[in-house]
Scaffold this active site. Sequence first.
Site, PDB file in Angstrom:
ATOM      1  N   ASP A  49       0.838  -1.203   0.000  1.00 33.82           N
ATOM      2  CA  ASP A  49       0.000   0.000   0.000  1.00 33.82           C
ATOM      3  C   ASP A  49       0.869   1.249   0.000  1.00 33.82           C
ATOM      4  OD1 ASP A  49      -2.858   1.210   0.631  1.00 33.82           O
ATOM      5  OD2 ASP A  49      -1.407   2.283   1.878  1.00 33.82           O
ATOM      6  N   TYR A  54       3.318   9.749  -0.628  1.00 33.94           N
ATOM      7  CA  TYR A  54       4.397   9.131   0.166  1.00 33.94           C
ATOM      8  C   TYR A  54       5.759   9.324  -0.517  1.00 33.94           C
ATOM      9  CZ  TYR A  54       0.461   6.553   2.341  1.00 33.94           C
ATOM     10  OH  TYR A  54      -0.721   6.187   2.953  1.00 33.94           O
ATOM     11  N   LYS A  79      -2.744   5.890  -4.385  1.00 33.88           N
ATOM     12  CA  LYS A  79      -3.875   6.792  -4.115  1.00 33.88           C
ATOM     13  C   LYS A  79      -3.664   8.135  -4.804  1.00 33.88           C
ATOM     14  CE  LYS A  79      -3.647   4.720   0.488  1.00 33.88           C
ATOM     15  NZ  LYS A  79      -2.214   4.577   0.827  1.00 33.88           N
ATOM     16  N   HIS A 112      -7.599   9.502  -1.951  1.00 32.66           N
ATOM     17  CA  HIS A 112      -6.901   9.501  -0.661  1.00 32.66           C
ATOM     18  C   HIS A 112      -7.730  10.140   0.462  1.00 32.66           C
ATOM     19  CE1 HIS A 112      -2.507   9.224   0.895  1.00 32.66           C
ATOM     20  NE2 HIS A 112      -3.349   8.984   1.859  1.00 32.66           N
TER      21      HIS A 112
HETATM   22  N1  LIG Z   1      -5.205   6.361   3.611  1.00 25.39           N
HETATM   23  C1  LIG Z   1      -4.611   7.109   4.505  1.00 25.39           C
HETATM   24  O1  LIG Z   1      -4.941   8.283   4.694  1.00 25.39           O
HETATM   25  C2  LIG Z   1      -3.521   6.522   5.322  1.00 25.39           C
HETATM   26  C3  LIG Z   1      -3.056   7.217   6.447  1.00 25.39           C
HETATM   27  C4  LIG Z   1      -2.039   6.638   7.194  1.00 25.39           C
HETATM   28  C5  LIG Z   1      -1.530   5.403   6.826  1.00 25.39           C
HETATM   29  N2  LIG Z   1      -1.986   4.765   5.707  1.00 25.39           N
HETATM   30  C6  LIG Z   1      -1.440   3.453   5.285  1.00 25.39           C
HETATM   31  O2  LIG Z   1      -1.518   2.548   6.384  1.00 25.39           O
HETATM   32  C7  LIG Z   1      -0.214   2.036   6.662  1.00 25.39           C
HETATM   33  C8  LIG Z   1      -0.086   1.715   8.130  1.00 25.39           C
HETATM   34  O3  LIG Z   1      -0.357   2.838   8.943  1.00 25.39           O
HETATM   35  P1  LIG Z   1       0.801   3.686   9.686  1.00 25.39           P
HETATM   36  O4  LIG Z   1       2.069   3.601   8.928  1.00 25.39           O
HETATM   37  O5  LIG Z   1       0.216   5.037   9.915  1.00 25.39           O
HETATM   38  O6  LIG Z   1       0.930   3.061  11.106  1.00 25.39           O
HETATM   39  P2  LIG Z   1       0.974   1.601  11.781  1.00 25.39           P
HETATM   40  O7  LIG Z   1       1.123   0.542  10.770  1.00 25.39           O
HETATM   41  O8  LIG Z   1      -0.156   1.584  12.728  1.00 25.39           O
HETATM   42  O9  LIG Z   1       2.302   1.711  12.651  1.00 25.39           O
HETATM   43  C9  LIG Z   1       3.562   1.890  12.089  1.00 25.39           C
HETATM   44  C10 LIG Z   1       4.523   2.237  13.206  1.00 25.39           C
HETATM   45  O10 LIG Z   1       4.616   1.148  14.116  1.00 25.39           O
HETATM   46  C11 LIG Z   1       5.963   0.672  14.175  1.00 25.39           C
HETATM   47  N3  LIG Z   1       5.870  -0.793  14.223  1.00 25.39           N
HETATM   48  C12 LIG Z   1       5.588  -1.628  13.200  1.00 25.39           C
HETATM   49  N4  LIG Z   1       5.565  -2.903  13.616  1.00 25.39           N
HETATM   50  C13 LIG Z   1       5.841  -2.881  14.922  1.00 25.39           C
HETATM   51  C14 LIG Z   1       5.980  -3.897  15.911  1.00 25.39           C
HETATM   52  N5  LIG Z   1       5.819  -5.181  15.594  1.00 25.39           N
HETATM   53  N6  LIG Z   1       6.279  -3.508  17.181  1.00 25.39           N
HETATM   54  C15 LIG Z   1       6.436  -2.209  17.495  1.00 25.39           C
HETATM   55  N7  LIG Z   1       6.315  -1.213  16.614  1.00 25.39           N
HETATM   56  C16 LIG Z   1       6.025  -1.547  15.329  1.00 25.39           C
HETATM   57  C17 LIG Z   1       6.640   1.192  12.935  1.00 25.39           C
HETATM   58  O11 LIG Z   1       8.011   1.457  13.158  1.00 25.39           O
HETATM   59  P3  LIG Z   1       9.180   0.783  12.224  1.00 25.39           P
HETATM   60  O12 LIG Z   1       8.878   1.096  10.811  1.00 25.39           O
HETATM   61  O13 LIG Z   1      10.416   1.492  12.743  1.00 25.39           O
HETATM   62  O14 LIG Z   1       9.149  -0.665  12.546  1.00 25.39           O
HETATM   63  C18 LIG Z   1       5.911   2.523  12.719  1.00 25.39           C
HETATM   64  O15 LIG Z   1       6.463   3.520  13.543  1.00 25.39           O
HETATM   65  C19 LIG Z   1       0.695   3.163   6.170  1.00 25.39           C
HETATM   66  O16 LIG Z   1       2.040   2.773   6.034  1.00 25.39           O
HETATM   67  C20 LIG Z   1       0.024   3.534   4.877  1.00 25.39           C
HETATM   68  O17 LIG Z   1       0.325   2.592   3.873  1.00 25.39           O
HETATM   69  C21 LIG Z   1      -2.979   5.314   4.962  1.00 25.39           C
END
Ligand SMILES: NC(=O)c1ccc[n+]([C@@H]2O[C@H](COP(=O)([O-])OP(=O)(O)OC[C@H]3O[C@@H](n4cnc5c(N)ncnc54)[C@H](OP(=O)(O)O)[C@@H]3O)[C@@H](O)[C@H]2O)c1
Length: 276
Positions: A49, A54, A79, A112
Amino acid sequence: MINSIQDTTELANGVKMPWLGLGVWQSKEGTEVEQAIAWALQRGYRSIDTATIYRNEAGVGRALKASGIAREDIFLTTKVWNSDQGFESTLAAYETSLEVLDTDYLDLYLIHWPVAGKYKDTWRALELLYKEQKVRAIGVSNFLVHHLKDLIPSCEIKPMVNQVEFHPYLVQPTLLDFCRSEGIQLEAWSPLMQGKVVDVPELMHIGEKYGKSAVQVALRWNLQHGVVTIPKSIKEARITSNSDIFDFELTEDEMLAIDALDRGVRMGPDPDNFDF
Ligand SMILES: NC(=O)c1ccc[n+]([C@@H]2O[C@H](COP(=O)([O-])OP(=O)(O)OC[C@H]3O[C@@H](n4cnc5c(N)ncnc54)[C@H](OP(=O)(O)O)[C@@H]3O)[C@@H](O)[C@H]2O)c1
């Protein structure tokens, strides 16, 4: 029952989408995002994704090519960014994304954010791309029930996916039920509360019984709600452990206990009040 990383949900048009994918927001363009994707693909992830905003679509494209995995075995999402919304500009943004990703088609293209006054025109562009078979599925992101109720009556093709913030502190049961009733697959962003789920004691406690971490419990809870999930990590061990969620099953009581953690707390912007 979802019990393999290869398991997929079937979107309204029959396209199969993996339940688990790798999110790459804040994964830096270049080695960082390429390495993360390489590890994920080695571990069995097949869905990535990304988004134009990004600024890592080029790295995503390179990582997919380098993997040697056939393009049709990957599920690729990007997106259209807010400033590109509108009919013609979305069509142009799509072509740019394909070029940067170095691919011939997308599996899923999402709006998005629900930019007021624009998203209906943007949706018409997505419908055209879909009808021209340039994308296998189309959807939206950050749409609340009222955005969907506004969009759906004017749609020729209904969104197949809605990607929203979804985690134990933001459950949104009404949105989940609405999407389910409309045949729209819900997909969770920030499923790990941007890392903060590691500190939720109730999740740790539930995990002890299964030898799983709070993170793994949160991701399993997504799956058992029928929600596609895309945790982000750039670390090999975490990418691996985040995918180790297919060999246990939360009980009904545990699902309800996690639902009850809901506080309506957002880690990201409010779709009703954003200024970008
Ligand atoms: N559509 C939208 O508006 C929107 C908005 C936000 C996000 N997204 C998508 O959703 C995806 C996921 O959301 P997100 O990136 O916001 O947050 P998330 O997946 O909830 O959390 C990511 C964070 O958690 C850490 N992490 C990952 N695995 C871990 C584990 N096993 N233990 C401890 N910490 C861990 C990562 O650090 P490290 O990388 O250092 O491991 C990073 O800081 C995004 O990457 C993006 O593709 C979409």
